[in-house]
Design a protein around this motif. Structure first.
Motif, PDB file in Angstrom:
ATOM      1  N   ILE A   5       0.916  -1.240   0.066  1.00 12.71           N
ATOM      2  CA  ILE A   5      -0.009  -0.140   0.058  1.00 12.71           C
ATOM      3  C   ILE A   5       0.857   1.390  -0.054  1.00 12.71           C
ATOM      4  O   ILE A   5       0.501   2.113  -0.631  1.00 12.71           O
ATOM      5  N   GLY A   6       2.069   1.178   0.637  1.00  6.19           N
ATOM      6  CA  GLY A   6       2.957   2.205   0.679  1.00  6.19           C
ATOM      7  C   GLY A   6       3.523   2.754  -0.822  1.00  6.19           C
ATOM      8  O   GLY A   6       3.724   3.835  -0.978  1.00  6.19           O
ATOM      9  N   ILE A   7       3.705   1.419  -1.645  1.00  8.35           N
ATOM     10  CA  ILE A   7       4.361   1.644  -2.926  1.00  8.35           C
ATOM     11  C   ILE A   7       3.057   2.233  -3.650  1.00  8.35           C
ATOM     12  O   ILE A   7       3.402   2.946  -4.651  1.00  8.35           O
ATOM     13  N   ALA A   8       1.979   1.806  -3.307  1.00  8.80           N
ATOM     14  CA  ALA A   8       0.907   2.564  -4.192  1.00  8.80           C
ATOM     15  C   ALA A   8       0.839   3.781  -3.775  1.00  8.80           C
ATOM     16  O   ALA A   8       0.584   4.779  -5.047  1.00  8.80           O
ATOM     17  N   TRP A   9       0.943   4.404  -2.670  1.00  6.10           N
ATOM     18  CA  TRP A   9       0.834   5.859  -2.361  1.00  6.10           C
ATOM     19  C   TRP A   9       2.075   6.648  -2.983  1.00  6.10           C
ATOM     20  O   TRP A   9       1.810   7.837  -3.369  1.00  6.10           O
ATOM     21  N   ALA A  10       3.224   5.884  -3.086  1.00  8.78           N
ATOM     22  CA  ALA A  10       4.399   6.613  -3.527  1.00  8.78           C
ATOM     23  C   ALA A  10       4.169   6.743  -5.113  1.00  8.78           C
ATOM     24  O   ALA A  10       4.444   7.843  -5.706  1.00  8.78           O
ATOM     25  N   MET A  11       3.478   5.738  -5.917  1.00 12.48           N
ATOM     26  CA  MET A  11       3.320   5.929  -7.141  1.00 12.48           C
ATOM     27  C   MET A  11       2.226   6.984  -7.526  1.00 12.48           C
ATOM     28  O   MET A  11       2.391   7.990  -8.309  1.00 12.48           O
ATOM     29  N   CYS A  12       1.058   7.216  -6.654  1.00 13.99           N
ATOM     30  CA  CYS A  12       0.154   8.185  -6.581  1.00 13.99           C
ATOM     31  C   CYS A  12       0.804   9.584  -6.302  1.00 13.99           C
ATOM     32  O   CYS A  12       0.535  10.510  -7.061  1.00 13.99           O
ATOM     33  N   ALA A  13       1.845   9.584  -5.568  1.00 19.44           N
ATOM     34  CA  ALA A  13       2.521  11.048  -5.047  1.00 19.44           C
ATOM     35  C   ALA A  13       3.392  11.523  -6.412  1.00 19.44           C
ATOM     36  O   ALA A  13       3.489  12.489  -6.735  1.00 19.44           O
ATOM     37  N   ASP A  14       3.966  10.449  -6.978  1.00 18.58           N
ATOM     38  CA  ASP A  14       4.705  10.819  -8.348  1.00 18.58           C
ATOM     39  C   ASP A  14       3.655  11.270  -9.214  1.00 18.58           C
ATOM     40  O   ASP A  14       4.007  12.394  -9.804  1.00 18.58           O
ATOM     41  N   TRP A  15       2.486  10.842  -9.593  1.00 19.99           N
ATOM     42  CA  TRP A  15       1.319  11.474 -10.259  1.00 19.99           C
ATOM     43  C   TRP A  15       1.309  12.851  -9.930  1.00 19.99           C
ATOM     44  O   TRP A  15       0.933  13.730 -10.825  1.00 19.99           O
ATOM     45  N   VAL A  16       0.837  12.855  -8.724  1.00 16.90           N
ATOM     46  CA  VAL A  16       0.235  14.430  -8.215  1.00 16.90           C
ATOM     47  C   VAL A  16       1.475  15.185  -8.380  1.00 16.90           C
ATOM     48  O   VAL A  16       1.251  16.504  -9.083  1.00 16.90           O
ATOM     49  N   ILE A  17       2.653  15.095  -7.879  1.00 22.20           N
ATOM     50  CA  ILE A  17       3.768  15.981  -8.020  1.00 22.20           C
ATOM     51  C   ILE A  17       4.072  16.359  -9.538  1.00 22.20           C
ATOM     52  O   ILE A  17       4.218  17.362 -10.028  1.00 22.20           O
ATOM     53  N   LYS A  18       4.108  15.331 -10.495  1.00 24.81           N
ATOM     54  CA  LYS A  18       4.226  15.561 -11.750  1.00 24.81           C
ATOM     55  C   LYS A  18       3.160  16.231 -12.500  1.00 24.81           C
ATOM     56  O   LYS A  18       3.295  17.084 -13.329  1.00 24.81           O
ATOM     57  N   SER A  19       1.938  16.016 -12.204  1.00 25.98           N
ATOM     58  CA  SER A  19       0.903  16.710 -12.573  1.00 25.98           C
ATOM     59  C   SER A  19       0.875  18.347 -12.444  1.00 25.98           C
ATOM     60  O   SER A  19       0.855  19.040 -13.084  1.00 25.98           O
ATOM     61  N   ILE A  20       1.197  18.485 -10.918  1.00 21.37           N
ATOM     62  CA  ILE A  20       1.206  19.964 -10.529  1.00 21.37           C
ATOM     63  C   ILE A  20       2.484  20.856 -11.468  1.00 21.37           C
ATOM     64  O   ILE A  20       2.224  21.720 -12.060  1.00 21.37           O
ATOM     65  N   LEU A  21       3.607  19.850 -11.404  1.00 17.94           N
ATOM     66  CA  LEU A  21       4.865  20.581 -12.461  1.00 17.94           C
ATOM     67  C   LEU A  21       4.036  20.637 -13.854  1.00 17.94           C
ATOM     68  O   LEU A  21       4.731  21.853 -14.652  1.00 17.94           O
ATOM     69  N   MET A  22       3.466  19.652 -14.735  1.00 18.49           N
ATOM     70  CA  MET A  22       3.029  19.739 -15.719  1.00 18.49           C
ATOM     71  C   MET A  22       2.033  20.869 -16.072  1.00 18.49           C
ATOM     72  O   MET A  22       2.126  21.532 -16.996  1.00 18.49           O
ATOM     73  N   ILE A  23       1.138  21.137 -15.093  1.00 12.63           N
ATOM     74  CA  ILE A  23       0.215  22.192 -15.346  1.00 12.63           C
ATOM     75  C   ILE A  23       0.867  23.518 -15.045  1.00 12.63           C
ATOM     76  O   ILE A  23       0.429  24.434 -15.923  1.00 12.63           O
ATOM     77  N   VAL A  24       1.776  23.631 -14.257  1.00 14.19           N
ATOM     78  CA  VAL A  24       2.399  24.886 -14.183  1.00 14.19           C
ATOM     79  C   VAL A  24       3.096  25.317 -15.539  1.00 14.19           C
ATOM     80  O   VAL A  24       3.290  26.469 -15.956  1.00 14.19           O
ATOM     81  N   HIS A  25       3.960  24.228 -15.963  1.00 15.83           N
ATOM     82  CA  HIS A  25       4.725  24.543 -17.225  1.00 15.83           C
ATOM     83  C   HIS A  25       3.853  24.842 -18.260  1.00 15.83           C
ATOM     84  O   HIS A  25       3.957  25.666 -19.243  1.00 15.83           O
ATOM     85  N   TYR A  26       2.763  24.068 -18.398  1.00 18.46           N
ATOM     86  CA  TYR A  26       1.650  24.642 -19.605  1.00 18.46           C
ATOM     87  C   TYR A  26       1.179  25.881 -19.497  1.00 18.46           C
ATOM     88  O   TYR A  26       1.313  26.751 -20.342  1.00 18.46           O
ATOM     89  N   ARG A  27       0.780  26.268 -18.231  1.00 21.81           N
ATOM     90  CA  ARG A  27       0.318  27.708 -18.030  1.00 21.81           C
ATOM     91  C   ARG A  27       1.096  28.568 -18.203  1.00 21.81           C
ATOM     92  O   ARG A  27       1.070  29.848 -18.734  1.00 21.81           O
ATOM     93  N   ARG A  28       2.665  28.420 -17.989  1.00 25.09           N
ATOM     94  CA  ARG A  28       3.695  29.601 -18.550  1.00 25.09           C
ATOM     95  C   ARG A  28       3.612  29.725 -19.891  1.00 25.09           C
ATOM     96  O   ARG A  28       4.309  30.689 -20.300  1.00 25.09           O
ATOM     97  N   GLY A  29       3.450  28.552 -20.556  1.00 24.89           N
ATOM     98  CA  GLY A  29       3.661  28.640 -22.072  1.00 24.89           C
ATOM     99  C   GLY A  29       4.676  28.544 -22.796  1.00 24.89           C
ATOM    100  O   GLY A  29       4.793  28.846 -24.023  1.00 24.89           O
ATOM    101  N   LYS A  30       5.875  28.328 -22.089  1.00 27.42           N
ATOM    102  CA  LYS A  30       7.155  28.244 -22.866  1.00 27.42           C
ATOM    103  C   LYS A  30       7.206  26.986 -23.792  1.00 27.42           C
ATOM    104  O   LYS A  30       8.017  27.145 -24.802  1.00 27.42           O
TER     105      LYS A  30
END
Length: 464
Positions: free
Chosen positions: A432-457
């Protein structure tokens, strides 16, 4: 029906619109592009399940050998896919730019380089197969090692076919002709399943009875897609004179997209191997639950996997045409489609878990753990994976390849691996800890991708 279509349109249409004449892909075009991608990926997964079931009748050594070699093969398959994706980005942009000549050159160079690279890999594996297997799986039983050697030697001959099909399929998808690759996949997988049945149940050929049908199916797929790629009626087509002439400029463009993608895929596979070793620490019930849950996870992730090539085709053509606003419009629209479809699909898969558990001979503890793991995965897959998986392909299609690579390296190493150690071992949460780590990967990556998208570079990058 009209009311349903109106609701769907309201969900998927971005608030900021562009003129109709700049909409390179109508809703019907997107439907014809996306639906075959979904069915093709679903078919591959279902055939994989059937293959595993049939291989089990060849004995435990055969099952172990095939599964271990497939872990090894996936590294090279990902490299061939990364190379093909690089070619698809370049060709999509030339199609958008209506530059058929350079599109033909890039397509031809992609096929040529894919063949040479895969032939080199094949030669290395054939020469050093036993040494490589000994290095990776040296402690396995002798009969399992022999099964590994047999399966690897035969499957190595299929590497050029895998690379050629990946390249040809990527070209067809870049043209929006995904129905063609779906039909070829149906025929190829049919050959594979029938061949496996004959090899195992009729000829009783063991591992060879599994390996040769896969080789035949892959050669069939490669031959058909390459022949079709020579058709001059296509938006781009292969030309012998351009296949046989080395073009550093065209290859350089492809590799600038492919190399970062290949590094990212390779690192992800290494992380999966590391996580497999962590999973092995938690006892039989948790290992079994994790294995069963992963089969549902793979099915649940189908929408994101199927949508990824669509981002390359659509965004690539818009950027090639120089219409950045259209690329932005379709980035939002494809994301809306992906998120909406992911929510529905993940819910359906989760509901299917309950009746499916009746077919497994598992303890109540293991069944409960499977349900928890699938619930965690599907919730985060629906909400975050569209931004962590398909969206980066939109950036790559625009020529922005370094940011997705650096982000993936950071989230894979820091989130997925290190958090797995913290949650699973230090906090004693197990799988279950490995599953939570996988989800943390997606959450943090999603936030970084959304910020990058909005910056428009990503809009300022150029491929051609």
């Amino acid at each position: 029906m009209i009311a349903v279509n109106a609701v769907i349109t309201r969900i998927i249409e971005p608030k900021t619109q562009i003129e109709d004449h700049r909409k390179r892909f109508s809703n019907s075009d997107l439907k014809r592009l996306i639906i075959p991608l979904f069915w093709e990926q679903l078919l591959v997964m279902l055939v994989g399940i059937v293959d595993t079931l049939m291989v089990s009748y060849a004995g435990e050594a055969a099952v172990s050998g095939v599964s271990l070699v497939n872990m090894f093969n996936i590294v090279f398959i990902n490299l061939f896919t990364a190379l093909a994706s690089g070619g698809a980005v370049v060709v999509s942009q030339y199609i958008g730019n209506k530059d058929r000549s350079n599109g033909n050159t890039s397509a031809s160079q992609l096929v040529m380089f894919s063949l040479l690279f895969s032939a080199l890999v094949m030669g290395i594996v054939l020469l050093f197969n036993r040494s490589l297997l000994g290095l990776l799986f040296g402690r396995v039983e002798p009969d399992v090692m022999e099964a590994c050697v047999t399966y690897l030697r035969i499957s190595a001959y299929s590497y050029p076919a895998i690379a050629l099909y990946s390249a040809g399929a990527a070209l067809y998808r870049s043209m929006g002709q995904t129905r063609t690759t779906m039909v070829i996949s149906i025929a190829s997988n049919g050959i594979n399943v029938v061949g496996n049945a004959i090899g195992i149940f009729v000829l009783r050929a063991g591992v060879s009875g599994v390996a040769y049908p896969s080789l035949i199916a892959r050669v069939f797929s490669a031959a058909v897609i390459v022949i079709l790629c020579f058709q001059k009626k296509n938006a781009v087509s292969l030309q012998w004179k351009k296949i046989l002439a080395w073009n550093w400029e065209a290859i350089g463009r492809i590799l600038r997209i492919a190399l970062p993608n290949g590094i990212e895929s390779g690192l992800f596979q290494l992380a999966k191997v590391a996580l497999s070793s962590i999973t092995a620490l938690f006892g039989t019930a948790q290992i079994a639950a994790n294995g069963v849950a992963q089969s549902f996870w793979s099915m649940a992730a189908l929408i994101g996997v199927a949508m990824s090539p669509a981002f390359i085709t659509v965004i690539g053509q818009c950027m090639g045409a120089g219409d950045v606003e259209a690329a932005d419009y379709y980035m939002k629209k494809l994301l809306r489609i992906t998120v909406s479809a992911s929510i529905v699909w993940n819910l359906l898969i989760f509901v299917a878990v309950f009746p499916a558990m009746g077919f497994y001979a598992l303890s109540e503890e293991t069944v409960r753990l499977v349900i928890i793991l699938v619930a965690i995965h599907n919730l985060f897959n629906a909400a975050f994976f569209p931004f962590a998986g398909p969206l980066p392909n939109g950036f790559r299609a625009a020529g922005d390849v370094k940011f997705p690579m650096y982000t993936a390296i950071f989230t894979t190493v820091i989130c997925r691996v290190i958090f797995s150690v913290i949650f699973a071992i230090w906090m004693n949460l197990g799988v279950i800890g490995i599953a939570w780590a996988m989800c943390a990967d997606w959450v943090i990556k999603s936030i970084l991708m959304i910020v990058h998208y909005r910056r428009g570079k990503w809009k300022g990058h150029r491929v051609i």
